[in-house]
Design a protein around this motif. Structure first.
Motif, PDB file in Angstrom:
ATOM      1  N   MET A  32       0.851  -1.127  -0.067  1.00 53.97           N
ATOM      2  CA  MET A  32      -0.021   0.082   0.112  1.00 53.97           C
ATOM      3  C   MET A  32       0.955   1.366  -0.026  1.00 53.97           C
ATOM      4  O   MET A  32       1.966   1.203   0.315  1.00 53.97           O
ATOM      5  CB  MET A  32      -0.733  -0.131   1.230  1.00 53.97           C
ATOM      6  CG  MET A  32      -1.953  -0.946   1.154  1.00 53.97           C
ATOM      7  SD  MET A  32      -2.874  -1.015   2.702  1.00 53.97           S
ATOM      8  CE  MET A  32      -1.666  -1.510   4.085  1.00 53.97           C
ATOM      9  N   VAL A  33       0.246   2.244  -0.256  1.00 51.05           N
ATOM     10  CA  VAL A  33       0.911   3.600  -0.306  1.00 51.05           C
ATOM     11  C   VAL A  33      -0.226   4.687   0.142  1.00 51.05           C
ATOM     12  O   VAL A  33      -1.472   4.118  -0.097  1.00 51.05           O
ATOM     13  CB  VAL A  33       1.409   4.412  -1.607  1.00 51.05           C
ATOM     14  CG1 VAL A  33       2.592   3.481  -2.075  1.00 51.05           C
ATOM     15  CG2 VAL A  33       0.371   4.301  -2.711  1.00 51.05           C
ATOM     16  N   ASN A  34      -0.113   5.861   0.627  1.00 50.53           N
ATOM     17  CA  ASN A  34      -1.135   6.685   1.415  1.00 50.53           C
ATOM     18  C   ASN A  34      -0.710   8.172   0.909  1.00 50.53           C
ATOM     19  O   ASN A  34       0.271   8.371   0.746  1.00 50.53           O
ATOM     20  CB  ASN A  34      -1.205   6.534   2.848  1.00 50.53           C
ATOM     21  CG  ASN A  34       0.104   7.079   3.394  1.00 50.53           C
ATOM     22  OD1 ASN A  34       0.111   8.159   3.994  1.00 50.53           O
ATOM     23  ND2 ASN A  34       1.290   6.252   3.826  1.00 50.53           N
ATOM     24  N   VAL A  35      -1.703   8.996   1.043  1.00 46.40           N
ATOM     25  CA  VAL A  35      -1.636  10.463   1.012  1.00 46.40           C
ATOM     26  C   VAL A  35      -2.321  10.973   2.110  1.00 46.40           C
ATOM     27  O   VAL A  35      -3.433  10.680   2.274  1.00 46.40           O
ATOM     28  CB  VAL A  35      -2.151  10.820  -0.200  1.00 46.40           C
ATOM     29  CG1 VAL A  35      -2.226  12.664  -0.339  1.00 46.40           C
ATOM     30  CG2 VAL A  35      -1.445  10.450  -1.479  1.00 46.40           C
ATOM     31  N   GLY A  65       5.150   3.413   0.837  1.00 41.30           N
ATOM     32  CA  GLY A  65       5.431   4.822   0.609  1.00 41.30           C
ATOM     33  C   GLY A  65       4.157   5.732   0.516  1.00 41.30           C
ATOM     34  O   GLY A  65       3.093   5.127   1.013  1.00 41.30           O
ATOM     35  N   GLY A  66       4.233   6.910  -0.001  1.00 38.01           N
ATOM     36  CA  GLY A  66       3.198   7.825   0.041  1.00 38.01           C
ATOM     37  C   GLY A  66       3.359   9.185   0.118  1.00 38.01           C
ATOM     38  O   GLY A  66       4.857   9.666  -0.539  1.00 38.01           O
ATOM     39  N   HIS A  67       2.592  10.110   0.297  1.00 35.24           N
ATOM     40  CA  HIS A  67       2.956  11.460   0.247  1.00 35.24           C
ATOM     41  C   HIS A  67       2.136  12.262   1.425  1.00 35.24           C
ATOM     42  O   HIS A  67       1.060  11.929   1.780  1.00 35.24           O
ATOM     43  CB  HIS A  67       2.274  12.093  -1.071  1.00 35.24           C
ATOM     44  CG  HIS A  67       2.760  13.681  -1.180  1.00 35.24           C
ATOM     45  ND1 HIS A  67       3.950  14.030  -1.929  1.00 35.24           N
ATOM     46  CD2 HIS A  67       1.896  14.882  -0.999  1.00 35.24           C
ATOM     47  CE1 HIS A  67       4.016  15.174  -1.827  1.00 35.24           C
ATOM     48  NE2 HIS A  67       2.777  15.664  -1.458  1.00 35.24           N
ATOM     49  N   LEU A  68       3.025  13.198   2.157  1.00 36.34           N
ATOM     50  CA  LEU A  68       2.597  13.889   3.293  1.00 36.34           C
ATOM     51  C   LEU A  68       2.439  15.350   2.829  1.00 36.34           C
ATOM     52  O   LEU A  68       3.053  16.074   2.523  1.00 36.34           O
ATOM     53  CB  LEU A  68       3.513  13.791   4.423  1.00 36.34           C
ATOM     54  CG  LEU A  68       3.098  14.508   5.515  1.00 36.34           C
ATOM     55  CD1 LEU A  68       1.881  14.063   6.186  1.00 36.34           C
ATOM     56  CD2 LEU A  68       4.118  14.411   6.660  1.00 36.34           C
ATOM     57  N   HIS A  69       1.184  16.004   3.457  1.00 34.69           N
ATOM     58  CA  HIS A  69       1.021  17.359   3.357  1.00 34.69           C
ATOM     59  C   HIS A  69       0.728  17.931   5.051  1.00 34.69           C
ATOM     60  O   HIS A  69      -0.320  17.913   5.545  1.00 34.69           O
ATOM     61  CB  HIS A  69      -0.433  17.734   2.646  1.00 34.69           C
ATOM     62  CG  HIS A  69      -0.564  17.430   1.197  1.00 34.69           C
ATOM     63  ND1 HIS A  69       0.067  18.346   0.230  1.00 34.69           N
ATOM     64  CD2 HIS A  69      -1.033  16.230   0.485  1.00 34.69           C
ATOM     65  CE1 HIS A  69      -0.151  17.785  -0.963  1.00 34.69           C
ATOM     66  NE2 HIS A  69      -0.760  16.590  -1.037  1.00 34.69           N
ATOM     67  N   PRO A  70       2.044  18.229   5.273  1.00 29.72           N
ATOM     68  CA  PRO A  70       2.089  18.656   6.635  1.00 29.72           C
ATOM     69  C   PRO A  70       1.569  20.219   7.115  1.00 29.72           C
ATOM     70  O   PRO A  70       1.355  20.513   8.357  1.00 29.72           O
ATOM     71  CB  PRO A  70       3.562  18.661   7.354  1.00 29.72           C
ATOM     72  CG  PRO A  70       4.138  19.224   5.734  1.00 29.72           C
ATOM     73  CD  PRO A  70       3.225  18.568   4.914  1.00 29.72           C
ATOM     74  N   ASP A  71       0.942  20.810   6.055  1.00 24.52           N
ATOM     75  CA  ASP A  71       0.658  22.282   6.059  1.00 24.52           C
ATOM     76  C   ASP A  71      -1.020  22.503   6.139  1.00 24.52           C
ATOM     77  O   ASP A  71      -1.478  23.474   5.596  1.00 24.52           O
ATOM     78  CB  ASP A  71       1.214  23.058   5.397  1.00 24.52           C
ATOM     79  CG  ASP A  71       1.340  22.677   3.770  1.00 24.52           C
ATOM     80  OD1 ASP A  71       0.669  21.583   3.766  1.00 24.52           O
ATOM     81  OD2 ASP A  71       1.856  23.273   2.922  1.00 24.52           O
TER      82      ASP A  71
END
Length: 335
Positions: free
Chosen positions: A99-102, A131-137
């Motif tokens: 799996m991957v995540n956003v 893996g994945g992608h992060l939006h910390p803002d």
């Protein structure tokens, strides 16, 4: 409190988890029917896309968490994000690979809870997050979480292959508890070991590989009657459902059970000669399973309770997702 059959049908038809399926029709028309050609099999409402690969099929699916669940119960949302995508692969007769995540979360404490939930879900269901992608803002009042999953199958279960005369089997784990509070749900995963959960889920690819069923869907936020109805819509069929024989837990009111999101709940369309084999396979794995109805050719989903009956959906006039397999495509992608 005893409530009549018409109220149950109205409750199902107007449940938000089912109504939110309506916009799928436009997305499907533009991106799937009108999308780019490729190696994938035609998709008529499947829980995962099907891509022929070597001696089998790759299965690709994605899901996103409802905002109110993510805001109010971030740990539960993290676990659920893993569970729903894993169930999509097993519902297709496959086994998950990775799996991957956003994730969008601008609050450190909130983000930590979501991640802890994801990690727990991965540990319980034995699928790696790679893996994945992060939006910390992201704004604290508007987090989001989506998970995509890759799986593999040697034989398929599809959403559109329910055939007239088939038995409809409902399989659920009733050994659980009421789940999270943001949606009506039934948690049959907590308190079980990873080995128990995988042994239970393995019933789906096994029965697919044995050829005992061709059609399956997992019971998600549309609820049981909603999910059965979507399968019939996808297949261009109807169904007669017997309310009295549906397995249900005593902890939940029947009205809530009919719309409940289930951590382990699947509906299958099965030739009558295979029904006992399918039910025995589930019961060997401590899953409650029963024939709850049959597939018809009249495109109406009807629920019966003793002498009473009510039409849930008439697909000559009603739509849920708007996705129906043309009759000349019924054999497409049997696997």
């Amino acid at each position: 409190m005893k409530r009549d059959l018409k109220q149950l049908v109205d409750n199902t038809r107007n449940y938000i988890g089912l109504l939110r399926k309506k916009p799928i029709e436009e997305v499907y028309a533009k991106l799937i029917l009108g999308g780019q050609p490729g190696p994938q099999l035609p998709n008529y409402g499947d829980d995962a896309a099907v891509i022929p690969w070597k001696d089998g099929y790759l299965l690709l699916a994605a899901d996103g968490m409802m905002t109110r669940l993510l805001v109010n119960e971030p740990y539960a949302a993290g676990k659920a994000a893993v569970m729903v995508t894993v169930n999509d692969i097993y519902a297709m007769g496959g086994r998950p690979l990775a799996m991957v995540n956003v994730l969008a979360s601008g609050d450190d404490a909130h983000r930590s809870k979501v991640i802890d939930g994801i990690r727990k879900g991965c540990e319980k269901l034995q699928v790696p997050m790679v893996g994945g992608h992060l939006h910390p803002d992201a704004p604290s009042d508007a987090p989001s979480l989506s998970v995509a999953i890759l799986g593999h199958a040697t034989r398929l279960l599809r959403s559109h292959l329910a055939a007239p005369g088939d038995d409809l089997i409902f399989a659920a784990d009733l050994n659980g508890q009421v789940g999270c509070h943001s949606v009506v749900s039934w948690d049959a995963n907590s308190g079980k070991t990873p080995e128990e959960l995988i042994h239970r889920l393995e019933a789906l690819p096994i029965l697919a590989e044995k050829g005992w069923s061709r059609a399956c869907k997992d019971v998600s936020n549309a609820g049981l009657l909603g999910t059965l109805s979507i399968m019939m819509e996808n297949s261009g069929r109807g169904a007669e459902i017997e309310l009295a024989v549906i397995p249900s837990p005593p902890e939940l009111d029947l009205f809530d059970w009919m719309v409940s999101f289930q951590s382990f709940g699947f509906v299958l369309s099965v030739k009558p000669e295979n029904s006992d084999l399918v039910i025995d396979l589930f019961r060997e794995r401590r899953i409650h399973a029963a024939v709850v109805g049959r597939v018809t050719d009249d495109r109406k989903v009807t629920v019966r309770n003793g002498p009473e009956s009510q039409t849930v959906f008439d697909f000559t006039t009603d739509t849920i997702t708007g996705i129906t397999c043309p009759p000349d495509q019924q054999a497409t992608g049997v696997g």
